[in-house]
Design a protein around this motif. Sequence first.
Motif, PDB file in Angstrom:
ATOM      1  N   LYS A  65       1.637  -3.004  -1.961  1.00  0.00           N
ATOM      2  CA  LYS A  65       1.058  -4.286  -2.366  1.00  0.00           C
ATOM      3  C   LYS A  65       0.628  -5.105  -1.154  1.00  0.00           C
ATOM      4  N   LEU A  66       1.436  -5.075  -0.093  1.00  0.00           N
ATOM      5  CA  LEU A  66       1.077  -5.840   1.100  1.00  0.00           C
ATOM      6  C   LEU A  66      -0.182  -5.283   1.747  1.00  0.00           C
ATOM      7  N   ALA A  67      -0.341  -3.960   1.765  1.00  0.00           N
ATOM      8  CA  ALA A  67      -1.555  -3.363   2.341  1.00  0.00           C
ATOM      9  C   ALA A  67      -2.799  -3.868   1.617  1.00  0.00           C
ATOM     10  N   ILE A  68      -2.705  -4.033   0.300  1.00  0.00           N
ATOM     11  CA  ILE A  68      -3.831  -4.553  -0.479  1.00  0.00           C
ATOM     12  C   ILE A  68      -4.102  -6.005  -0.104  1.00  0.00           C
ATOM     13  N   LEU A  69      -3.058  -6.804  -0.016  1.00  0.00           N
ATOM     14  CA  LEU A  69      -3.229  -8.217   0.325  1.00  0.00           C
ATOM     15  C   LEU A  69      -3.797  -8.386   1.724  1.00  0.00           C
ATOM     16  N   VAL A  70      -3.393  -7.532   2.653  1.00  0.00           N
ATOM     17  CA  VAL A  70      -3.918  -7.598   4.021  1.00  0.00           C
ATOM     18  C   VAL A  70      -5.427  -7.395   4.016  1.00  0.00           C
TER      19      VAL A  70
ATOM     20  N   SER B  36       4.692  -1.749   8.566  1.00  0.00           N
ATOM     21  CA  SER B  36       6.048  -1.270   8.849  1.00  0.00           C
ATOM     22  C   SER B  36       6.949  -1.637   7.682  1.00  0.00           C
ATOM     23  N   CYS B  37       7.954  -0.823   7.428  1.00  0.00           N
ATOM     24  CA  CYS B  37       8.668  -0.928   6.161  1.00  0.00           C
ATOM     25  C   CYS B  37      10.167  -0.743   6.343  1.00  0.00           C
ATOM     26  N   GLU B  38      10.923  -1.676   5.785  1.00  0.00           N
ATOM     27  CA  GLU B  38      12.385  -1.623   5.802  1.00  0.00           C
ATOM     28  C   GLU B  38      12.879  -2.111   4.444  1.00  0.00           C
TER      29      GLU B  38
ATOM     30  N   GLN C 258      -2.379 -12.871  10.821  1.00  0.00           N
ATOM     31  CA  GLN C 258      -3.426 -12.599  11.801  1.00  0.00           C
ATOM     32  C   GLN C 258      -2.958 -13.136  13.151  1.00  0.00           C
ATOM     33  N   THR C 259      -2.839 -12.266  14.145  1.00  0.00           N
ATOM     34  CA  THR C 259      -2.392 -12.685  15.472  1.00  0.00           C
ATOM     35  C   THR C 259      -3.494 -12.437  16.491  1.00  0.00           C
ATOM     36  N   ASP C 260      -3.269 -12.893  17.705  1.00  0.00           N
ATOM     37  CA  ASP C 260      -4.260 -12.696  18.766  1.00  0.00           C
ATOM     38  C   ASP C 260      -4.437 -11.231  19.135  1.00  0.00           C
ATOM     39  N   THR C 261      -3.424 -10.410  18.847  1.00  0.00           N
ATOM     40  CA  THR C 261      -3.481  -8.986  19.228  1.00  0.00           C
ATOM     41  C   THR C 261      -3.747  -8.062  18.041  1.00  0.00           C
ATOM     42  N   GLY C 262      -3.948  -8.630  16.848  1.00  0.00           N
ATOM     43  CA  GLY C 262      -4.212  -7.794  15.688  1.00  0.00           C
ATOM     44  C   GLY C 262      -3.464  -8.290  14.467  1.00  0.00           C
ATOM     45  N   ILE C 263      -3.357  -7.429  13.465  1.00  0.00           N
ATOM     46  CA  ILE C 263      -2.704  -7.792  12.210  1.00  0.00           C
ATOM     47  C   ILE C 263      -1.249  -7.340  12.245  1.00  0.00           C
ATOM     48  N   GLU C 264      -0.363  -8.263  11.960  1.00  0.00           N
ATOM     49  CA  GLU C 264       1.053  -7.935  11.834  1.00  0.00           C
ATOM     50  C   GLU C 264       1.379  -7.850  10.356  1.00  0.00           C
ATOM     51  N   ALA C 265       1.804  -6.680   9.887  1.00  0.00           N
ATOM     52  CA  ALA C 265       2.114  -6.473   8.473  1.00  0.00           C
ATOM     53  C   ALA C 265       3.459  -5.774   8.363  1.00  0.00           C
ATOM     54  N   ARG C 266       4.424  -6.439   7.728  1.00  0.00           N
ATOM     55  CA  ARG C 266       5.789  -5.916   7.702  1.00  0.00           C
ATOM     56  C   ARG C 266       6.448  -6.161   6.356  1.00  0.00           C
ATOM     57  N   VAL C 267       7.325  -5.248   5.990  1.00  0.00           N
ATOM     58  CA  VAL C 267       8.199  -5.401   4.834  1.00  0.00           C
ATOM     59  C   VAL C 267       9.632  -5.336   5.352  1.00  0.00           C
ATOM     60  N   TYR C 268      10.437  -6.352   5.008  1.00  0.00           N
ATOM     61  CA  TYR C 268      11.825  -6.366   5.490  1.00  0.00           C
ATOM     62  C   TYR C 268      12.642  -7.397   4.710  1.00  0.00           C
TER      63      TYR C 268
ATOM     64  N   ASP D 260      11.172   1.338  -4.742  1.00  0.00           N
ATOM     65  CA  ASP D 260      11.491  -0.082  -4.807  1.00  0.00           C
ATOM     66  C   ASP D 260      12.427  -0.498  -3.678  1.00  0.00           C
ATOM     67  N   ILE D 261      13.610   0.100  -3.605  1.00  0.00           N
ATOM     68  CA  ILE D 261      14.649  -0.412  -2.709  1.00  0.00           C
ATOM     69  C   ILE D 261      14.386  -0.086  -1.242  1.00  0.00           C
ATOM     70  N   ASP D 262      13.540   0.904  -0.964  1.00  0.00           N
ATOM     71  CA  ASP D 262      13.185   1.203   0.427  1.00  0.00           C
ATOM     72  C   ASP D 262      11.909   0.482   0.872  1.00  0.00           C
ATOM     73  N   GLY D 263      11.375  -0.372   0.015  1.00  0.00           N
ATOM     74  CA  GLY D 263      10.253  -1.223   0.407  1.00  0.00           C
ATOM     75  C   GLY D 263       8.882  -0.608   0.272  1.00  0.00           C
ATOM     76  N   ILE D 264       8.785   0.618  -0.249  1.00  0.00           N
ATOM     77  CA  ILE D 264       7.490   1.314  -0.295  1.00  0.00           C
ATOM     78  C   ILE D 264       6.542   0.626  -1.279  1.00  0.00           C
ATOM     79  N   ASP D 265       7.056   0.255  -2.443  1.00  0.00           N
ATOM     80  CA  ASP D 265       6.237  -0.454  -3.422  1.00  0.00           C
ATOM     81  C   ASP D 265       5.697  -1.755  -2.829  1.00  0.00           C
ATOM     82  N   THR D 266       6.548  -2.489  -2.139  1.00  0.00           N
ATOM     83  CA  THR D 266       6.107  -3.734  -1.505  1.00  0.00           C
ATOM     84  C   THR D 266       5.062  -3.450  -0.431  1.00  0.00           C
TER      85      THR D 266
END
Length: 428
Positions: A206-211, A225-227, A255-265, A197-203
Amino acid sequence: MSKSSLKIAIAGLGTVGGGTVQLLHDQAQLLAARAGRPLTLVGAAALEKPTGLPLDGVPFFTDARVMARDCDYDVLVELIGGAGGIALDVVRTALERGRSVVTANKAMIAHHGTELAQIAEAKGGTIGFEASVGGGIPIIKSLREGLAANRVTKVMGILNGTCNYILTTMRESGRDFADVLAEAQKLGYAEADPTFDIDGIDTAHKLAILVSLAFSAPIDLDGVSCEGIRHVSALDIRYADELGYRIKLLGVAAQTDTGIEARVYPAMVPLSFPLAHVSGPFNAIVTEGDFVGRTVLEGRGAGARPTASAVVADLMDLALGRTIPTFGVPVAALKAQPAAASGAHRSAYYIRLMVKDQPGVFADIAAALRDEQVSMEQVIQRGRAPEETVPVVMTVHETVESSMLRAVERLKALGSVADLQLIRIENL
């Protein structure tokens, strides 16, 4: 009403599994009326048979693998948890038999979702996983169906109730992270080992699924990426309030011009934005589509009743004969995209420095930022303490992340800087 019931086998009778059994029992007439046929438990599996659940007459198995292999069911509900092990075994078994699966297991979907979707398509089954993200919030159905006419450009949200509870309590009580975490563990909001939870792994799961759902891409957990929130202090939260922000742990994908940006922070969220006001254990998810614009969904992100509600929503779809590809399109239509270069991300930032109170310090700080083309927006410094360190808080204008990180290294190298915290200011 059809006399043919939907035959359900359930593996895992913990908090969510027990809640699902209870819901199926308590709402049996309502569900049957809405589905046009009964939803019937024909098997249940756990290491020990729990007391207090309405399981009379339901065949019970102490080995979920045996139930998945031998029981006569239409759909297997997997609520054991874990990315692999017995949970993955029973799901594979059910899909290989041509049965459908409903699960709340975000870790399994994040690690093995594409493979499982391939099996389901090949064998004629389907996978429902509404309960894997956002508890009772119907975000999976929204992305797969409600927003099907849109090109989704961004999805972001508060996806972990434990972290949101901790950050909310820190703000309301003024207490620091370690103290509030210990309380959350005592109250059952945080696990004994809260790392996921607190290191963002659970999030991140979930974000990987939404992506995948939002951008029709194969699951790519490594691309997130995860923080986490361990470094967020009560002092930062107080300054966030003063500056007009709330600190939230966000999962953000675009969705960006260079690919998918997916981050937890953790991020500073402006008070004008709905996510800033989502408190306690609640979750909220924002999507942006080219025709519909911005949508916001909020609700309880965990717990027996909300999660069971999402599980049974998937069962209702199956009872009604509504099926859809696992990630909204057939697996062959999922198109891998590169991860957007992290250094090119643009953001405004909050910086808190603990510095020695001596002449020339501010000039050195300004020079370090100037040399990396980082422009200050506002600065807060109050009081003097010649024998101690004092906080210097600033926000900087939107800048390229690579420049900001170089500036941070310059600041850390200054002999007058004892500590530094950097938090993104979310651009909304």
